[in-house]
Motif scaffolding. Structure first.
Motif, mmCIF file in Angstrom:
data_model
loop_
_atom_site.group_PDB
_atom_site.id
_atom_site.type_symbol
_atom_site.label_atom_id
_atom_site.label_comp_id
_atom_site.label_asym_id
_atom_site.label_seq_id
_atom_site.Cartn_x
_atom_site.Cartn_y
_atom_site.Cartn_z
ATOM 1 N N PRO A 58 0.803 -1.227 0.000
ATOM 2 C CA PRO A 58 0.000 0.000 0.000
ATOM 3 C C PRO A 58 0.836 1.278 0.000
ATOM 4 C CG PRO A 58 -0.461 -1.331 1.969
ATOM 5 C CD PRO A 58 0.434 -2.132 1.096
ATOM 6 N N GLU A 59 2.027 1.227 0.642
ATOM 7 C CA GLU A 59 2.832 2.469 0.722
ATOM 8 C C GLU A 59 3.210 2.986 -0.665
ATOM 9 O OE1 GLU A 59 4.224 -1.188 1.222
ATOM 10 O OE2 GLU A 59 3.431 -0.257 3.031
ATOM 11 N N ARG A 60 3.316 2.084 -1.627
ATOM 12 C CA ARG A 60 3.668 2.471 -2.999
ATOM 13 C C ARG A 60 2.602 3.395 -3.623
ATOM 14 N NH1 ARG A 60 4.944 -2.360 -7.221
ATOM 15 N NH2 ARG A 60 6.499 -2.979 -5.699
ATOM 16 N N TYR A 61 1.372 3.273 -3.128
ATOM 17 C CA TYR A 61 0.262 4.019 -3.748
ATOM 18 C C TYR A 61 -0.262 5.152 -2.860
ATOM 19 C CZ TYR A 61 0.459 -0.288 -6.460
ATOM 20 O OH TYR A 61 0.890 -1.343 -7.214
ATOM 21 N N GLU A 62 0.452 5.424 -1.758
ATOM 22 C CA GLU A 62 -0.043 6.429 -0.814
ATOM 23 C C GLU A 62 -0.147 7.819 -1.418
ATOM 24 O OE1 GLU A 62 2.343 5.999 2.669
ATOM 25 O OE2 GLU A 62 0.901 4.566 3.508
ATOM 26 N N GLN A 63 0.699 8.113 -2.418
ATOM 27 C CA GLN A 63 0.708 9.461 -3.003
ATOM 28 C C GLN A 63 -0.414 9.662 -4.023
ATOM 29 O OE1 GLN A 63 2.772 11.542 -1.570
ATOM 30 N NE2 GLN A 63 3.428 9.752 -0.401
ATOM 31 N N LEU A 64 -1.089 8.610 -4.404
ATOM 32 C CA LEU A 64 -2.154 8.740 -5.399
ATOM 33 C C LEU A 64 -3.384 9.387 -4.757
ATOM 34 C CD1 LEU A 64 -1.976 5.257 -7.189
ATOM 35 C CD2 LEU A 64 -0.784 7.369 -7.774
ATOM 36 N N VAL A 65 -4.179 10.031 -5.602
ATOM 37 C CA VAL A 65 -5.415 10.636 -5.105
ATOM 38 C C VAL A 65 -6.516 9.581 -5.217
ATOM 39 C CG1 VAL A 65 -7.020 12.553 -5.367
ATOM 40 C CG2 VAL A 65 -4.601 12.858 -5.957
ATOM 41 N N LEU A 66 -6.830 8.983 -4.087
ATOM 42 C CA LEU A 66 -7.809 7.896 -4.097
ATOM 43 C C LEU A 66 -8.890 8.186 -3.061
ATOM 44 C CD1 LEU A 66 -5.252 4.897 -4.069
ATOM 45 C CD2 LEU A 66 -6.218 6.024 -6.070
ATOM 46 N N PRO A 67 -9.768 9.151 -3.370
ATOM 47 C CA PRO A 67 -10.762 9.521 -2.362
ATOM 48 C C PRO A 67 -11.676 8.346 -2.035
ATOM 49 C CG PRO A 67 -11.029 10.827 -4.379
ATOM 50 C CD PRO A 67 -9.959 9.837 -4.634
ATOM 51 N N ARG A 68 -11.969 8.181 -0.782
ATOM 52 C CA ARG A 68 -12.896 7.139 -0.309
ATOM 53 C C ARG A 68 -12.392 5.720 -0.562
ATOM 54 N NH1 ARG A 68 -17.830 6.781 -2.162
ATOM 55 N NH2 ARG A 68 -17.651 8.009 -4.052
ATOM 56 N N CYS A 69 -11.117 5.580 -0.909
ATOM 57 C CA CYS A 69 -10.593 4.230 -1.106
ATOM 58 C C CYS A 69 -9.773 3.824 0.112
ATOM 59 C CB CYS A 69 -9.686 4.170 -2.328
ATOM 60 S SG CYS A 69 -10.568 4.491 -3.849
ATOM 61 N N GLN A 70 -9.870 2.564 0.462
ATOM 62 C CA GLN A 70 -9.072 2.041 1.573
ATOM 63 C C GLN A 70 -8.189 0.911 1.064
ATOM 64 O OE1 GLN A 70 -12.958 1.668 3.821
ATOM 65 N NE2 GLN A 70 -11.450 1.538 5.471
ATOM 66 N N PHE A 71 -7.080 0.707 1.749
ATOM 67 C CA PHE A 71 -6.197 -0.391 1.361
ATOM 68 C C PHE A 71 -6.479 -1.630 2.200
ATOM 69 C CE2 PHE A 71 -3.557 3.272 0.020
ATOM 70 C CZ PHE A 71 -3.371 2.907 -1.302
ATOM 71 N N ILE A 72 -6.427 -2.763 1.559
ATOM 72 C CA ILE A 72 -6.385 -4.039 2.273
ATOM 73 C C ILE A 72 -4.999 -4.612 2.009
ATOM 74 C CG2 ILE A 72 -7.265 -6.402 2.377
ATOM 75 C CD1 ILE A 72 -10.024 -5.282 1.574
ATOM 76 N N ARG A 73 -4.206 -4.711 3.064
ATOM 77 C CA ARG A 73 -2.843 -5.208 2.869
ATOM 78 C C ARG A 73 -2.849 -6.725 2.759
ATOM 79 N NH1 ARG A 73 2.440 -3.366 3.905
ATOM 80 N NH2 ARG A 73 1.702 -1.513 4.992
#
Ligand SMILES: Nc1nc2c(ncn2[C@@H]2O[C@H](COP(=O)(O)OP(=O)(O)OP(=O)(O)O)[C@@H](O)[C@H]2O)c(=O)[nH]1
Ligand SMILES: [Mg+2]
Length: 200
Positions: A58-73
């Motif tokens: 998930p850290e690889r995509y932290e800079q993306l603008v992903l409103p209302r999205c959550q990560f499942i590791r």
């Protein structure tokens, strides 16, 4: 734009592949000025309230603008071992609370919100015994752009725990409702630099 959310539906987006054919992480490749994962997340959030990105990093995509999205590791036996999309899906499905899930790959640059919303609005009429509703093509099911019942998780875990890794093999063991695809280009899959060039 009117946003038609389906309350009994969440989205799972798979972003944990090797991208070996592309040679760099497909999720981060820019299409029309937007990283692919961001594009797919934005389509998904036009269709469902809850959007989850299933990924081991998930850290690889932290800079993306992903409103209302959550990560499942996603958990792996070792950081470099990829177990494939079916296991990623199983881990994601285990976290979801809704009856239905829209499963999407992260390498689908031509998704159409109105088609997905149309499909989502028909979920109530899918026969009870069907575990999923998917597009069927000459090679089999299109597993990475379609809808699954959360209730199929036990069957999926059984299959995976016995070493199964193939979506087609798993799907062939269960009743699936066919979805009709109005525009085949919608499932255009961007796997290689040549595919990417076709988009430009
Ligand atoms: N979470 C997760 N997603 C995966 C995994 N393997 C593939 N995917 C995703 O599944 C979708 C389809 O992947 P493919 O295009 O078949 O393959 P890929 O591994 O990304 O790329 P190649 O190495 O070129 O085959 C993409 O969204 C991938 O990110 C996995 O082990 N975990
Ligand atoms: Mg692909």
């Amino acid at each position: 734009m009117s946003i038609k959310h389906n309350q009994s539906l969440s989205s799972l987006i798979l972003a944990g592949g090797k991208s070996s054919r592309m040679g760099e992480d497909k999720a981060l490749i820019s299409v029309g000025g937007m990283p692919l994962l961001q594009l797919v997340c934005s389509v998904a959030s036009s269709c469902t309230d809850n959007v989850y990105v299933v990924t081991p990093w998930p850290e690889r995509y932290e800079q993306l603008v992903l409103p209302r999205c959550q990560f499942i590791r996603e958990l792996r036996l070792s950081p470099s071992s990829s177990h494939g999309p079916l296991v990623g899906f199983a881990q994601g499905l285990a976290q979801v609370q809704t009856d239905w899930v829209l499963l999407l790959a992260c390498d689908l640059p031509r998704l159409r919100v109105e088609v997905l919303q149309g499909w989502a609005s028909e979920l109530n009429s899918v026969p009870d015994e069907a575990i999923a509703t998917l597009v069927h093509n000459t090679k089999g099911w299109e597993p990475l752009c379609g809808f699954y019942r959360r209730r199929c998780l036990p069957q999926l875990l059984d299959f995976v725990n016995q070493g199964g890794r193939s979506f087609q093999q798993w799907l062939n063991q269960h009743p699936i409702q066919v979805l009709s695809l109005p525009a085949s280009e919608m499932l255009f899959n961007c796997n290689t630099p040549e595919d990417l060039a076709l988009l430009k």
